[in-house]
Design a protein around this motif. Structure first.
Motif, PDB file in Angstrom:
ATOM      1  N   GLY A 267      -1.067  52.442  42.184  1.00  0.00           N
ATOM      2  CA  GLY A 267      -0.493  51.062  42.766  1.00  0.00           C
ATOM      3  C   GLY A 267       0.229  51.624  42.051  1.00  0.00           C
ATOM      4  N   LYS A 268       1.750  50.908  42.432  1.00  0.00           N
ATOM      5  CA  LYS A 268       3.046  51.060  42.527  1.00  0.00           C
ATOM      6  C   LYS A 268       3.515  49.676  41.057  1.00  0.00           C
ATOM      7  CE  LYS A 268       6.266  48.774  45.382  1.00  0.00           C
ATOM      8  NZ  LYS A 268       5.661  47.758  45.363  1.00  0.00           N
ATOM      9  N   ASP A 269       2.866  48.630  41.256  1.00  0.00           N
ATOM     10  CA  ASP A 269       3.383  48.527  40.129  1.00  0.00           C
ATOM     11  C   ASP A 269       1.991  47.493  39.359  1.00  0.00           C
ATOM     12  OD1 ASP A 269       3.021  45.857  41.323  1.00  0.00           O
ATOM     13  OD2 ASP A 269       5.815  46.584  42.371  1.00  0.00           O
ATOM     14  N   ALA A 270       3.028  46.070  39.169  1.00  0.00           N
ATOM     15  CA  ALA A 270       2.054  45.406  37.839  1.00  0.00           C
ATOM     16  C   ALA A 270       1.017  44.871  39.367  1.00  0.00           C
ATOM     17  CB  ALA A 270       2.549  43.861  37.083  1.00  0.00           C
ATOM     18  N   SER A 271       1.504  44.576  40.175  1.00  0.00           N
ATOM     19  CA  SER A 271       0.408  43.875  41.092  1.00  0.00           C
ATOM     20  C   SER A 271      -0.590  44.020  41.750  1.00  0.00           C
ATOM     21  CB  SER A 271       0.805  43.543  42.355  1.00  0.00           C
ATOM     22  OG  SER A 271       2.088  44.484  42.801  1.00  0.00           O
ATOM     23  N   ALA A 272      -0.698  45.683  41.169  1.00  0.00           N
ATOM     24  CA  ALA A 272      -1.862  46.521  41.410  1.00  0.00           C
ATOM     25  C   ALA A 272      -3.309  46.767  40.529  1.00  0.00           C
ATOM     26  CB  ALA A 272      -1.785  48.048  42.009  1.00  0.00           C
ATOM     27  N   ASN A 273      -2.565  45.906  39.005  1.00  0.00           N
ATOM     28  CA  ASN A 273      -3.254  46.007  38.006  1.00  0.00           C
ATOM     29  C   ASN A 273      -4.458  44.836  38.936  1.00  0.00           C
ATOM     30  OD1 ASN A 273      -1.345  47.290  36.777  1.00  0.00           O
ATOM     31  ND2 ASN A 273      -0.727  45.217  35.548  1.00  0.00           N
ATOM     32  N   ILE A 274      -5.835  45.432  37.516  1.00  0.00           N
ATOM     33  CA  ILE A 274      -6.953  44.887  37.478  1.00  0.00           C
ATOM     34  C   ILE A 274      -7.730  43.841  36.633  1.00  0.00           C
ATOM     35  CG2 ILE A 274      -9.533  45.060  37.878  1.00  0.00           C
ATOM     36  CD1 ILE A 274      -8.634  47.941  39.853  1.00  0.00           C
ATOM     37  N   GLU A 275      -7.415  42.814  36.541  1.00  0.00           N
ATOM     38  CA  GLU A 275      -7.976  41.857  35.921  1.00  0.00           C
ATOM     39  C   GLU A 275      -9.580  42.017  35.306  1.00  0.00           C
ATOM     40  OE1 GLU A 275      -7.311  37.349  35.096  1.00  0.00           O
ATOM     41  OE2 GLU A 275      -9.146  37.444  35.227  1.00  0.00           O
ATOM     42  N   VAL A 276     -10.062  42.754  34.262  1.00  0.00           N
ATOM     43  CA  VAL A 276     -11.449  42.363  33.995  1.00  0.00           C
ATOM     44  C   VAL A 276     -11.612  42.030  33.345  1.00  0.00           C
ATOM     45  CG1 VAL A 276     -11.375  45.538  33.911  1.00  0.00           C
ATOM     46  CG2 VAL A 276     -10.685  44.053  31.543  1.00  0.00           C
ATOM     47  N   ARG A 277     -11.289  41.179  32.273  1.00  0.00           N
ATOM     48  CA  ARG A 277     -11.874  40.159  32.017  1.00  0.00           C
ATOM     49  C   ARG A 277     -10.689  38.829  31.540  1.00  0.00           C
ATOM     50  NH1 ARG A 277     -13.986  43.790  28.975  1.00  0.00           N
ATOM     51  NH2 ARG A 277     -12.810  44.088  28.068  1.00  0.00           N
TER      52      ARG A 277
ATOM     53  N   ILE B 122      -6.197  43.233  31.205  1.00  0.00           N
ATOM     54  CA  ILE B 122      -5.956  43.706  32.133  1.00  0.00           C
ATOM     55  C   ILE B 122      -5.631  45.645  32.174  1.00  0.00           C
ATOM     56  CG2 ILE B 122      -3.728  44.377  33.496  1.00  0.00           C
ATOM     57  CD1 ILE B 122      -5.017  41.551  33.491  1.00  0.00           C
ATOM     58  N   LEU B 123      -6.543  46.359  33.176  1.00  0.00           N
ATOM     59  CA  LEU B 123      -6.753  47.396  33.514  1.00  0.00           C
ATOM     60  C   LEU B 123      -5.431  47.758  34.596  1.00  0.00           C
ATOM     61  CD1 LEU B 123      -7.570  50.603  33.227  1.00  0.00           C
ATOM     62  CD2 LEU B 123      -9.477  49.905  35.343  1.00  0.00           C
ATOM     63  N   LEU B 124      -4.581  48.557  33.877  1.00  0.00           N
ATOM     64  CA  LEU B 124      -3.551  49.075  34.402  1.00  0.00           C
ATOM     65  C   LEU B 124      -3.267  49.954  35.469  1.00  0.00           C
ATOM     66  CD1 LEU B 124      -0.320  49.304  31.223  1.00  0.00           C
ATOM     67  CD2 LEU B 124      -1.904  46.846  32.586  1.00  0.00           C
ATOM     68  N   CYS B 125      -2.688  50.010  36.510  1.00  0.00           N
ATOM     69  CA  CYS B 125      -2.765  50.484  37.597  1.00  0.00           C
ATOM     70  C   CYS B 125      -1.998  52.529  37.570  1.00  0.00           C
ATOM     71  CB  CYS B 125      -1.942  50.116  38.583  1.00  0.00           C
ATOM     72  SG  CYS B 125      -0.408  49.843  39.158  1.00  0.00           S
ATOM     73  N   ASP B 126      -2.017  53.039  38.227  1.00  0.00           N
ATOM     74  CA  ASP B 126      -1.413  54.194  37.173  1.00  0.00           C
ATOM     75  C   ASP B 126       0.249  53.824  37.544  1.00  0.00           C
ATOM     76  OD1 ASP B 126      -0.894  54.006  40.319  1.00  0.00           O
ATOM     77  OD2 ASP B 126      -1.698  55.913  40.962  1.00  0.00           O
TER      78      ASP B 126
ATOM     79  N   PHE C  83       4.179  56.144  30.253  1.00  0.00           N
ATOM     80  CA  PHE C  83       4.762  58.053  30.113  1.00  0.00           C
ATOM     81  C   PHE C  83       3.752  58.779  29.784  1.00  0.00           C
ATOM     82  CE2 PHE C  83       5.917  61.341  28.331  1.00  0.00           C
ATOM     83  CZ  PHE C  83       6.875  62.152  29.318  1.00  0.00           C
ATOM     84  N   SER C  84       3.012  58.377  28.408  1.00  0.00           N
ATOM     85  CA  SER C  84       2.149  59.228  27.844  1.00  0.00           C
ATOM     86  C   SER C  84       0.404  58.826  27.927  1.00  0.00           C
ATOM     87  CB  SER C  84       2.634  59.050  26.556  1.00  0.00           C
ATOM     88  OG  SER C  84       3.636  59.533  26.008  1.00  0.00           O
ATOM     89  N   SER C  85       0.063  57.339  28.452  1.00  0.00           N
ATOM     90  CA  SER C  85      -1.260  57.194  28.424  1.00  0.00           C
ATOM     91  C   SER C  85      -1.913  57.514  29.776  1.00  0.00           C
ATOM     92  CB  SER C  85      -0.971  55.799  29.068  1.00  0.00           C
ATOM     93  OG  SER C  85      -1.852  55.410  28.445  1.00  0.00           O
ATOM     94  N   ALA C  86      -3.445  58.026  29.582  1.00  0.00           N
ATOM     95  CA  ALA C  86      -4.386  58.227  30.522  1.00  0.00           C
ATOM     96  C   ALA C  86      -5.457  57.131  31.546  1.00  0.00           C
ATOM     97  CB  ALA C  86      -5.079  59.108  30.326  1.00  0.00           C
ATOM     98  N   LYS C  87      -4.654  56.386  30.322  1.00  0.00           N
ATOM     99  CA  LYS C  87      -5.858  54.920  31.116  1.00  0.00           C
ATOM    100  C   LYS C  87      -4.707  53.818  29.283  1.00  0.00           C
ATOM    101  CE  LYS C  87     -10.239  52.647  31.941  1.00  0.00           C
ATOM    102  NZ  LYS C  87     -11.002  53.012  32.468  1.00  0.00           N
ATOM    103  N   THR C  88      -4.651  52.642  30.258  1.00  0.00           N
ATOM    104  CA  THR C  88      -4.337  51.805  29.097  1.00  0.00           C
ATOM    105  C   THR C  88      -5.449  50.099  29.856  1.00  0.00           C
ATOM    106  OG1 THR C  88      -2.189  52.250  28.853  1.00  0.00           O
ATOM    107  CG2 THR C  88      -2.049  50.425  28.514  1.00  0.00           C
ATOM    108  N   TYR C  89      -5.108  49.840  28.765  1.00  0.00           N
ATOM    109  CA  TYR C  89      -5.859  48.144  28.619  1.00  0.00           C
ATOM    110  C   TYR C  89      -4.714  47.020  28.491  1.00  0.00           C
ATOM    111  CZ  TYR C  89     -10.497  49.632  30.250  1.00  0.00           C
ATOM    112  OH  TYR C  89     -11.051  50.167  31.158  1.00  0.00           O
ATOM    113  N   ASP C  90      -3.994  46.463  28.844  1.00  0.00           N
ATOM    114  CA  ASP C  90      -3.225  45.171  28.398  1.00  0.00           C
ATOM    115  C   ASP C  90      -4.339  43.767  27.525  1.00  0.00           C
ATOM    116  OD1 ASP C  90      -1.585  46.589  28.420  1.00  0.00           O
ATOM    117  OD2 ASP C  90      -0.039  45.371  29.575  1.00  0.00           O
TER     118      ASP C  90
END
Length: 427
Positions: free
Chosen positions: A114-124, A322-326, A331-338
């Motif tokens: 996804g291109k920005d925060a709108s493509a993030n996924i709420e996981v909990r 939230i699981l962040l979209c790409d 920059f340094s992260s492979a996978k990030t939850y906020d």
RNA sequence: GGAGAGGUGGGUGAGUGGCUGAAACCAACGGUUUGCUAAACCGUCGUACUGUGCAAACAUUACCGAGGGUUCAAAUCCCUCCCUCUCCGCCA
């Protein structure tokens, strides 16, 4: 930093991944430089091999009192050629590094596109744990509450240092300290972290090791005279504890937590988000950092997120994960939850933690390795970190969620032993 | 801040221009043997890059705090910087 060999062999993927992360490093140029680099290395090595054997011969001749002038003259020319090759090589490697340092980490396959925060996924999401009822008319925003109760003096903080440097006073200072102690105790006593208390100023090599430099130089406070930087997060000194070290397999996963003040210039971010404690130049945070075996790192990331969530659960603050979209992943992260807490006054989710698996991206930059077996070749560790947690928005959430109809603020049960009081404000 | 000493492989530590990528010892790993939480003996035992190979591996090169320089040749000589230790000064 990505492996040169990886870029060479997965050029297309690196380009696509970079563009998903809104970066345009010159990957084709990098590959071309790499070709030239390897040709030069080959040529140089051949010449050096020749020089070494002939130098031995010269030594033998001299020992035998024979004339070696001819050979010495030949080698002088060879040495000059080597010198020029080495110079060219140094230049090429500098250019390659300049490109490589701006290539973002590859995101994990489980990360949504996804291109920005709108493509993030709420996981909990944990709401409905608001201890002082829902959204009622008596609710005041945190900045108003802070002023009314005299627990944060924004004006005097600004006088001393500038805006974004809050002065906590009285019960506000105590609450801040209580939160930090509560979180540190929890991570050390229940979650198995070893506490560290780190330097707040670090050198350029440390900043490069975790990826803040060179790309994010403008975001940091620097002490130019001493070539030191104020840390934007304890992640920097904690991760760099093991820079250039080789760890043993047995000591992984290594877990460190630590408090630090965090300093961020936040240039150009003036606007509505800067009210009160929402966005600061200096704030306090407890950071969690892990050094893991590659095969364990994604499991550890889930555990780490759970440990950060545990703080919010214990404090009874509504939050979501939230699981962040790409496109939104750092920059340094492979996978990030906020982790985000709900602000009823702002009617917004506020980020209080960012938990990432960097895989070997930081480890390659900082040269942090381990031996899978006692006599095996060293391999890069995976590094992970997450806030556990940052205090300012936590204070926002506590003030707004724990305010009562009579204008007071109740201290969450878990914090009361640390605060030494149960209420802020008079009845 | 001033004066002095020093930085060598996982550790201790030898090595002052050429057969030293580096002695020796310790640790570690593999094995032999002794029937026992151990010892003895033998062997292995740095990292990176480049190349060949599917690979195991092999070969070249580089690395003795970092970066420059001198030389046909540098751990070894010279310069700059960093760090550690000791003494003095200052200081929470």
């Amino acid at each position: 930093m990505l492996d040169t060999k990886f870029i060479r062999e997965h050029t297309e993927r690196v380009i696509q991944n970079s563009s998903a992360k809104h970066a345009q490093p010159d990957i084709p140029g990098f590959v071309r430089l790499d070709e030239r680099r390897r040709a030069i290395i080959q040529e140089g090595q051949d010449l050096k091999a020749k020089r070494n054997t002939v130098s031995d011969e010269i030594a033998r001749l001299k020992k035998a009192k024979e004339n070696a002038d001819q050979r010495i003259a030949e080698m002088k020319i060879v040495s000059d050629t080597i010198k020029h090759l080495d110079e060219e090589l140094r230049g090429i490697e500098e250019q390659m590094e300049h490109i490589a340092l701006f290539v973002p980490n590859i995101t994990h396959t489980s990360v949504p596109h996804g291109k920005d925060a709108s493509a993030n996924i709420e996981v909990r999401r944990k709401d409905g744990i608001n201890p002082c009822e829902g959204e009622k008319g008596f609710r005041k925003d945190h900045a108003t509450l802070a002023k009314e109760h005299g627990i944060v003096d924004f004006e005097r903080g600004a006088k001393i240092s500038g805006s974004g440097f809050p002065l906590y006073t009285g019960k506000g200072a105590r609450l801040e300290r209580a939160l930090l102690n509560f979180m540190l105790d929890r991570h050390t006593l229940h979650n198995g972290y070893t506490e560290v208390f780190v330097p707040f100023l670090v050198n350029a090599a440390s900043m490069r090791g975790t990826g803040q430099l060179p790309k994010f130089a403008d975001d940091m406070y620097a002490c130019a005279d001493d070539e030191l930087y104020l840390i934007p997060t304890a992640e920097v000194p904690i991760t760099n504890i093991y820079r250039d070290d080789i760890l043993t397999s047995a000591e992984l996963t290594k877990k460190h937590c630590g408090y630090s003040a965090c300093f961020r210039r936040e240039g150009g971010s003036y606007g509505k988000d800067t009210r009160g404690l929402l966005r600061l130049h200096q704030f306090n945070k407890v950071e969690l950092v892990q050094f893991a075996k590659p095969e364990d790192s994604y499991n550890q990331l889930e555990l780490l997120v759970g440990e950060a969530e545990g703080i919010l659960e214990t404090l009874g603050i509504p939050y979501r994960t939230i699981l962040l979209c790409d496109g939104d992943t750092g920059f340094s992260s492979a996978k990030t939850y906020d982790l985000e807490v709900w602000s009823p006054a702002e009617q917004k989710w506020l980020e209080v933690s960012s938990c990432s698996n960097f895989e070997d991206f930081q480890a390659r930059r900082a040269n942090i390795r381990y031996r899978p077996e006692p006599s095996a070749k060293p391999e890069f560790v995976h590094t992970l970190n997450g806030s556990g947690l940052a205090t300012p928005r936590l204070v926002v959430a506590i003030l707004e969620h724990y305010q009562t109809e009579d204008g007071r603020i109740r201290i969450p049960d878990a914090l009361q032993p640390y605060c030494g009081f149960e209420w802020i404000g008079e009845k």
